[in-house]
Design an enzyme around this catalytic site. Structure first.
Site, PDB file in Angstrom:
ATOM      1  CB  CYS A  84      -0.663   0.034   1.256  1.00  0.00           C
ATOM      2  SG  CYS A  84      -1.943  -1.500   1.190  1.00  0.00           S
ATOM      3  CB  CYS A 210     -13.062  -2.167   6.414  1.00  0.00           C
ATOM      4  SG  CYS A 210     -13.145  -3.341   7.770  1.00  0.00           S
ATOM      5  CE  LYS A 331     -14.270   3.223   6.373  1.00  0.00           C
ATOM      6  NZ  LYS A 331     -15.803   2.903   6.472  1.00  0.00           N
ATOM      7  CG  HIS A 335      -6.371   1.714   0.575  1.00  0.00           C
ATOM      8  ND1 HIS A 335      -5.535   2.017  -0.102  1.00  0.00           N
ATOM      9  CD2 HIS A 335      -5.766   0.796   1.285  1.00  0.00           C
ATOM     10  CE1 HIS A 335      -4.270   1.639   0.367  1.00  0.00           C
ATOM     11  NE2 HIS A 335      -4.653   0.846   1.183  1.00  0.00           N
TER      12      HIS A 335
HETATM   13  N1  COA Z   1     -17.033   0.772   4.367  1.00  0.00           N
HETATM   14  C1  COA Z   1     -18.464   1.327   4.170  1.00  0.00           C
HETATM   15  N2  COA Z   1     -19.217   0.577   3.748  1.00  0.00           N
HETATM   16  C2  COA Z   1     -18.607  -0.329   2.783  1.00  0.00           C
HETATM   17  C3  COA Z   1     -17.434  -0.790   2.825  1.00  0.00           C
HETATM   18  C4  COA Z   1     -16.368  -0.180   3.584  1.00  0.00           C
HETATM   19  N3  COA Z   1     -15.321  -0.526   3.748  1.00  0.00           N
HETATM   20  N4  COA Z   1     -17.273  -1.836   1.853  1.00  0.00           N
HETATM   21  C5  COA Z   1     -18.335  -2.161   1.393  1.00  0.00           C
HETATM   22  N5  COA Z   1     -19.343  -1.089   1.857  1.00  0.00           N
HETATM   23  C6  COA Z   1     -20.837  -1.105   1.621  1.00  0.00           C
HETATM   24  C7  COA Z   1     -20.990  -1.197   0.105  1.00  0.00           C
HETATM   25  O1  COA Z   1     -21.246   0.282  -0.520  1.00  0.00           O
HETATM   26  C8  COA Z   1     -22.314  -1.708   0.032  1.00  0.00           C
HETATM   27  O2  COA Z   1     -23.452  -0.826   0.562  1.00  0.00           O
HETATM   28  P1  COA Z   1     -24.964  -1.076  -0.150  1.00  0.00           P
HETATM   29  O3  COA Z   1     -25.567  -2.442   0.077  1.00  0.00           O
HETATM   30  O4  COA Z   1     -25.590   0.148   0.411  1.00  0.00           O
HETATM   31  O5  COA Z   1     -24.504  -0.851  -1.658  1.00  0.00           O
HETATM   32  C9  COA Z   1     -22.197  -2.744   1.066  1.00  0.00           C
HETATM   33  O6  COA Z   1     -21.421  -2.071   2.142  1.00  0.00           O
HETATM   34  C10 COA Z   1     -21.707  -4.185   0.988  1.00  0.00           C
HETATM   35  O7  COA Z   1     -20.754  -3.961   0.091  1.00  0.00           O
HETATM   36  P2  COA Z   1     -19.689  -5.280  -0.494  1.00  0.00           P
HETATM   37  O8  COA Z   1     -18.989  -4.636  -1.469  1.00  0.00           O
HETATM   38  O9  COA Z   1     -20.568  -6.517  -0.535  1.00  0.00           O
HETATM   39  O10 COA Z   1     -19.132  -5.312   0.834  1.00  0.00           O
HETATM   40  P3  COA Z   1     -17.967  -6.681   1.001  1.00  0.00           P
HETATM   41  O11 COA Z   1     -18.701  -7.677   2.253  1.00  0.00           O
HETATM   42  O12 COA Z   1     -17.640  -7.570  -0.020  1.00  0.00           O
HETATM   43  O13 COA Z   1     -16.807  -6.061   1.749  1.00  0.00           O
HETATM   44  C11 COA Z   1     -15.188  -5.454   3.035  1.00  0.00           C
HETATM   45  C12 COA Z   1     -16.561  -5.355   2.591  1.00  0.00           C
HETATM   46  C13 COA Z   1     -15.021  -4.537   4.669  1.00  0.00           C
HETATM   47  C14 COA Z   1     -15.079  -6.797   3.636  1.00  0.00           C
HETATM   48  C15 COA Z   1     -14.037  -4.973   2.255  1.00  0.00           C
HETATM   49  O14 COA Z   1     -14.374  -3.727   1.701  1.00  0.00           O
HETATM   50  C16 COA Z   1     -12.625  -5.201   2.571  1.00  0.00           C
HETATM   51  O15 COA Z   1     -12.076  -6.326   2.873  1.00  0.00           O
HETATM   52  N6  COA Z   1     -11.970  -4.027   3.084  1.00  0.00           N
HETATM   53  C17 COA Z   1     -10.793  -3.960   3.292  1.00  0.00           C
HETATM   54  C18 COA Z   1      -9.745  -3.631   2.000  1.00  0.00           C
HETATM   55  C19 COA Z   1      -8.242  -3.950   2.603  1.00  0.00           C
HETATM   56  O16 COA Z   1      -8.169  -4.846   3.269  1.00  0.00           O
HETATM   57  N7  COA Z   1      -7.559  -3.049   2.282  1.00  0.00           N
HETATM   58  C20 COA Z   1      -6.172  -3.068   2.450  1.00  0.00           C
HETATM   59  C21 COA Z   1      -5.756  -2.496   3.466  1.00  0.00           C
HETATM   60  S1  COA Z   1      -4.160  -2.541   4.298  1.00  0.00           S
END
Ligand code: COA
Length: 387
Positions: A84, A210, A331, A335
């Site tokens: 990252c 997340c 957030k 990202h």
């Molecule tokens: N924050 C807020 N809302 C989020 C979100 C987040 N991080 N990720 C998804 N959403 C919302 C979507 O907009 C969607 O909303 P809607 O139903 O109103 O359209 C809903 O949550 C579901 O989205 P979806 O894409 O199906 O979520 P998911 O369960 O597949 O993924 C996480 C969610 C948190 C698991 C994923 O975003 C994640 O793993 N994030 C971390 C990424 C990471 O590790 N980056 C590297 C960091 S070092």
């Protein structure tokens, strides 16, 4: 005397995009060039960040392709990969190149697509991101990046009494900030209750703790100190510190302290001849709410143990003592891995110039950016200030 200066900045909106990688990149790069008043043939070298294109796009030699796409074919191009912290490392190397007299005018930028538009779902993308953890000791256990930062944060909670409510306050602040930023992935505010009611991803993190998977690109034009005054709106690069830490994380003695960030911050402050107290605002790597708590302490912006309370009591709010992640941060701004580091440099540049539009802070002269990669294994801290 500055180490270098940024004279042009551009980025796409971070979020979900239909465009292929080269078009996303071109949007950011051409905006940065236009902002600087520089034509593509005037760029002498291109420092490029992309972390995962081999796995996500089956595209492993992007540098010359992207240079060709924006009219810069033939110049030296180097691609950087540092999880990252990818494009921050490209930026650091660009600053060193102009400071060392190798080039006078260079482009630095990053691009990444991480959403299902790549054809990869959350599970597959989580596996790909996880390839930045230790291949032998961490990947076989199923450790993911929400898991890595959950472990750091749990330790911080144990040592300092940080609570899930403190973490939720970080999410509320950054979503509120993101709602003011037209380039942010998420444009909606949230509440502590909504964060605490969202589903658990990796204890103590819930969905709303997340960062999302985002697509996006960002770019800046960097010039030597000698040339900077011939551009309209130069912002000085006063210091860039770079630290690394032990991997695997099980071998870190103090996982909640993030040593690489502390070392990088000391180096950057020393180069800039400044201290944490003189920083007006910061963009820190809040891939998870707990990561912002750790980063704001590591940079000395708040005292150790105060990162959580600082979000809750308004210290790190837009109008607080030390605004942190006024852009919305990872957030809420999003990202797109390889674009995140130079995205922070775009934000610092625009805030210091007074060009940040609807999310402009009042009277900021000096800012710090903190961008980390992997198990907090690589960290780059940059200090920029008005010229
Ligand atoms: N924050 C807020 N809302 C989020 C979100 C987040 N991080 N990720 C998804 N959403 C919302 C979507 O907009 C969607 O909303 P809607 O139903 O109103 O359209 C809903 O949550 C579901 O989205 P979806 O894409 O199906 O979520 P998911 O369960 O597949 O993924 C996480 C969610 C948190 C698991 C994923 O975003 C994640 O793993 N994030 C971390 C990424 C990471 O590790 N980056 C590297 C960091 S070092």
């Amino acid at each position: 005397m500055a180490r270098a200066a940024v004279v042009g900045a551009g980025m796409t909106k971070f979020g979900v995009h239909d465009k292929p990688l080269q078009e996303l990149f071109a949007e950011a790069a051409l905006t940065a060039l236009e902002d600087a008043g520089v034509a593509p043939p005037e760029i002498e070298a291109f420092y490029f960040g992309n972390a995962m294109g081999g796995q996500t796009e089956n595209d492993t030699h992007l540098g010359p392709k992207l240079a060709t796409h924006v009219g810069m074919a033939g110049i030296p191009v180097q691609r950087f990969e540092d999880a990252c912290a990818t494009s921050s490392n490209a930026f650091k190397n660009a600053v060193e190149a102009v400071e060392g007299g190798h080039h006078d005018v260079v482009l630095v930028g990053g691009v990444e697509r991480c959403t299902p538009k790549t054809g990869k779902d959350t599970a597959e993308m989580t596996r790909i991101f996880g390839s930045a953890s230790h291949r032998q000791y961490e990947q076989p256990t199923g450790l993911t990046f929400p898991g890595v930062f959950a472990l750091f944060t749990k330790r911080h909670m144990h040592e300092h009494g940080t609570t899930e409510r403190h973490l939720a306050e970080v999410a509320v602040k950054n979503h509120g900030n993101g709602s003011l930023n037209e380039k942010a992935h998420f444009g909606k505010s949230t509440s502590v209750e909504e964060v605490l009611d969202s589903p658990v991803v990796a204890d103590p993190f819930r969905l709303m703790d997340c960062c999302p998977f985002s697509d996006g690109a960002s770019a800046v034009v960097v010039v030597s100190d000698d040339l900077a005054d011939s551009y309209d709106a130069a912002v000085d690069v006063a210091g860039v510190g770079h630290g690394t830490d032990i991997v695997p994380l099980a071998d870190k003695e103090t996982p909640h302290v993030t040593i690489a960030a502390r070392n990088a911050a000391s180096e950057a402050y020393e180069q800039a001849d400044t201290t944490a107290d003189a920083i007006d605002f910061a963009e820190v790597h809040d891939c998870f709410t707990g990561a912002e708590v750790l980063a704001s302490e590591a940079l000395g912006l708040v005292a150790d143990g105060e990162g959580g309370p600082a979000a809750a009591d308004g210290t790190t709010a837009r109008d607080g003592e030390i605004p942190i992640n006024a852009s919305g941060g990872l957030k809420a701004k999003g990202h797109p891995i390889g674009a995140t580091g130079t995205g922070q440099i775009v934000e610092l540049t625009q805030q210091i110039r007074g060009d940040a539009g609807t999310h402009q802070l009042d009277g900021v002269e000096r800012g710090a950016a903190h961008n980390l990669g992997g198990d907090a294994a690589t960290t780059i801290v940059t200090v920029m200030e008005g010229r």
